[in-house]
Design a protein around this motif. Structure first.
Motif, PDB file in Angstrom:
ATOM      1  N   PHE A   1       4.005 -28.670 -27.145  1.00 19.89           N
ATOM      2  CA  PHE A   1       4.285 -28.599 -25.716  1.00 19.89           C
ATOM      3  C   PHE A   1       5.729 -28.201 -25.447  1.00 19.89           C
ATOM      4  CE2 PHE A   1       0.764 -31.846 -25.416  1.00 19.89           C
ATOM      5  CZ  PHE A   1      -0.119 -31.015 -24.753  1.00 19.89           C
ATOM      6  N   ARG A   2       6.602 -28.337 -26.428  1.00 17.82           N
ATOM      7  CA  ARG A   2       8.029 -28.071 -26.218  1.00 17.82           C
ATOM      8  C   ARG A   2       8.249 -26.604 -25.850  1.00 17.82           C
ATOM      9  NH1 ARG A   2      11.329 -32.074 -28.406  1.00 17.82           N
ATOM     10  NH2 ARG A   2      13.054 -30.601 -28.616  1.00 17.82           N
ATOM     11  N   PRO A   3       9.077 -26.323 -24.845  1.00 19.69           N
ATOM     12  CA  PRO A   3       9.329 -24.923 -24.476  1.00 19.69           C
ATOM     13  C   PRO A   3       9.829 -24.080 -25.638  1.00 19.69           C
ATOM     14  CG  PRO A   3      10.204 -26.404 -22.808  1.00 19.69           C
ATOM     15  CD  PRO A   3       9.778 -27.259 -23.950  1.00 19.69           C
ATOM     16  N   GLU A   4      10.673 -24.643 -26.513  1.00 25.05           N
ATOM     17  CA  GLU A   4      11.198 -23.876 -27.640  1.00 25.05           C
ATOM     18  C   GLU A   4      10.091 -23.518 -28.618  1.00 25.05           C
ATOM     19  OE1 GLU A   4      13.227 -27.084 -30.447  1.00 25.05           O
ATOM     20  OE2 GLU A   4      13.602 -27.447 -28.328  1.00 25.05           O
TER      21      GLU A   4
ATOM     22  N   GLU B   1      17.447 -20.483 -27.455  1.00 26.23           N
ATOM     23  CA  GLU B   1      18.350 -20.493 -26.299  1.00 26.23           C
ATOM     24  C   GLU B   1      17.611 -20.107 -25.029  1.00 26.23           C
ATOM     25  OE1 GLU B   1      23.017 -19.211 -25.560  1.00 26.23           O
ATOM     26  OE2 GLU B   1      21.799 -18.146 -27.028  1.00 26.23           O
ATOM     27  N   ARG B   2      16.698 -19.135 -25.128  1.00 27.13           N
ATOM     28  CA  ARG B   2      15.916 -18.744 -23.950  1.00 27.13           C
ATOM     29  C   ARG B   2      15.040 -19.892 -23.461  1.00 27.13           C
ATOM     30  NH1 ARG B   2      15.025 -14.011 -26.933  1.00 27.13           N
ATOM     31  NH2 ARG B   2      12.917 -14.718 -27.480  1.00 27.13           N
ATOM     32  N   ALA B   3      14.607 -20.730 -24.390  1.00 29.86           N
ATOM     33  CA  ALA B   3      13.743 -21.855 -24.019  1.00 29.86           C
ATOM     34  C   ALA B   3      14.522 -23.006 -23.397  1.00 29.86           C
ATOM     35  CB  ALA B   3      12.992 -22.359 -25.244  1.00 29.86           C
ATOM     36  N   GLY B   4      15.848 -22.914 -23.394  1.00 26.88           N
ATOM     37  CA  GLY B   4      16.649 -23.950 -22.748  1.00 26.88           C
ATOM     38  C   GLY B   4      17.322 -24.917 -23.690  1.00 26.88           C
ATOM     39  N   ARG B   5      17.185 -24.739 -25.002  1.00 24.27           N
ATOM     40  CA  ARG B   5      17.857 -25.633 -25.949  1.00 24.27           C
ATOM     41  C   ARG B   5      19.338 -25.298 -25.987  1.00 24.27           C
ATOM     42  NH1 ARG B   5      15.793 -28.436 -31.171  1.00 24.27           N
ATOM     43  NH2 ARG B   5      17.765 -29.152 -32.082  1.00 24.27           N
TER      44      ARG B   5
END
Length: 417
Positions: A183-186, A213-217
């Motif tokens: 489920f994690r965006p990354e 980085e695009r996934a917000g990490r």
């Protein structure tokens, strides 16, 4: 339910709806077939109003039984001030068999009359729809939509996991130790970039880092990119190139569906939380241990804000499936879990609430431990705790008070030494 002079039943369908009105003796005094349109509803209500002169009752005093608890037809009837009593279709089928045990005859007009007679004979056993406020009805629509989105999200998650096991097994374990897993965006971003073992093995550390980085990490990007790079380059069994490419396309499509389902569930949860915080009772719900914005929204949506809906705390607990019932026949007597005659959504929310309260309230934990020590299994102890919490919630809602932990028995002090 009160004793009325007339009782109405509506057998609804997608196109035409059948209305039947019976008197105290069970005789059909009026029938009508109408469409589920504003004009059609007015026609049906006019049929009931036309009986007013001979029976001395107003149209609004005639309760209407229907095999639905929501929908446009139910909404229209309630907007006209009609008392609506939902009757489960299985209940109607049993009444039909009781009247004609060996006759399989069924008709829409006959079902409408049967519904009206159910109210006439056993109306006191059926609850009319509660008079909730409009915000609570809207909150109910949002929380039910959010629950459906969560189930859709889980379906796509399991679908994606099964597909990855066939084409990219390293992705199944890559995030298994982290909260959220696939489920994690990354995770979704990296899998969409490289959905197969072959394409993942060709990724550079820079490509993986950019995807994270695009996934917000924002933390430990280089270390995480290095870990995934090493994991993806490890040897594994692979499909033939063309087969792998075809399976990779399916994985990408499932990732898109999973991402959409995650966004939808979050959107509904945020909308429900915003509406919940605008309700005057939200502070009472949030004062209880284990209740956050989403759980509070769900509980308020299922319980409603009709002050006359639950006269006692026992009735509220029974509605939530937290009180047992006794089955007795001859010399046999059993105390059983209330599985069917309860609101299943509320029972599930209540189980989650009771479980969450164990780590947020010493009093709740002590109560649970006492029930376990007395011989209750885990789920039975949680149901007992839920019944206790619902009793406190009923009291607080009745008196407009927030929850006071001091009202609960304190956990026993440990023995010295």
């Amino acid at each position: 339910m009160k004793t009325w002079a007339l009782y109405a039943g509506i057998d609804w369908s997608e196109n035409l709806n059948d209305l039947a009105v019976v008197d105290r003796n069970g005789q059909v005094v009026a029938t009508h077939r109408f469409e589920a349109t504003p004009a059609g509803v007015r026609e049906a209500l006019a049929v009931i109003s036309a009986l007013r002169a001979s029976h001395g009752f107003s149209r609004k005093s005639v309760p209407v039984a229907i095999e639905a608890s929501r929908g446009l037809l139910v909404t229209a009837l309630r907007q006209h001030g009609q008392t609506v009593v939902p009757v489960h279709p299985a209940t109607v089928a049993r009444y039909r068999g009781r009247i004609n045990p060996g006759n399989r005859k069924k008709s829409d007009a006959g079902d409408a009359a049967l519904l009206a007679n159910i109210l006439r004979a056993d109306g006191h056993l059926h609850r009319p729809l509660p008079h909730n406020s409009e915000p609570v009805d809207a909150l109910g629509a949002l929380t039910r939509a959010q629950l459906r989105a969560v189930r859709t999200r889980q379906h796509h998650y399991l679908q994606l996991r099964a597909q990855l096991r066939a084409v990219h097994p390293a992705a199944v374990t890559a995030w298994a130790h982290l909260d959220g897993r696939l489920f994690r965006p990354e995770a979704r971003e990296v899998i969409a970039l490289a959905p197969t073992s072959g394409s993942a093995a060709r990724l550079t550390r820079r490509q993986i880092r950019d995807a994270l980085e695009r996934a917000g990490r924002i933390r430990l990007l280089d270390a995480e990119a290095e870990r995934l790079h090493a994991l993806f380059r490890a040897g594994t069994i692979r499909n033939a190139p063309m087969v792998e490419d075809a399976l990779g396309r399916e994985v990408r499509a499932t990732v898109r569906l999973l991402s959409e389902a995650c966004a939808t569930a979050d959107e509904f949860a945020d909308a429900a939380a915003e509406l919940f915080t605008q309700h005057p009772q939200h502070l009472i719900y949030l004062s209880f241990p284990g209740i956050g914005l989403l759980t509070g929204s769900r509980l308020l949506a299922e319980l409603g804000d009709d002050p006359d809906r639950f006269a006692t705390a026992k009735g509220l607990a029974a509605y939530a499936g937290a009180r047992p019932f006794t089955w007795a026949s001859g010399s046999s007597r059993k105390v059983m879990h209330r599985r069917i005659a309860a609101n299943k959504r509320l029972a599930a929310y209540g189980h989650h609430w009771a479980f969450s309260s164990l780590t947020r309230s010493p009093e709740c934990r002590a109560h649970y431990d006492r029930r376990r020590a007395a011989g209750d299994r885990h789920t039975a102890a949680l149901r007992n705790l839920l019944a206790r919490l619902l009793s406190s919630l009923h009291h607080c809602l009745r008196h407009g008070q927030e929850f006071d932990p001091a009202a609960w028995p304190r956990a026993p002090e440990p023995a010295p030494g």
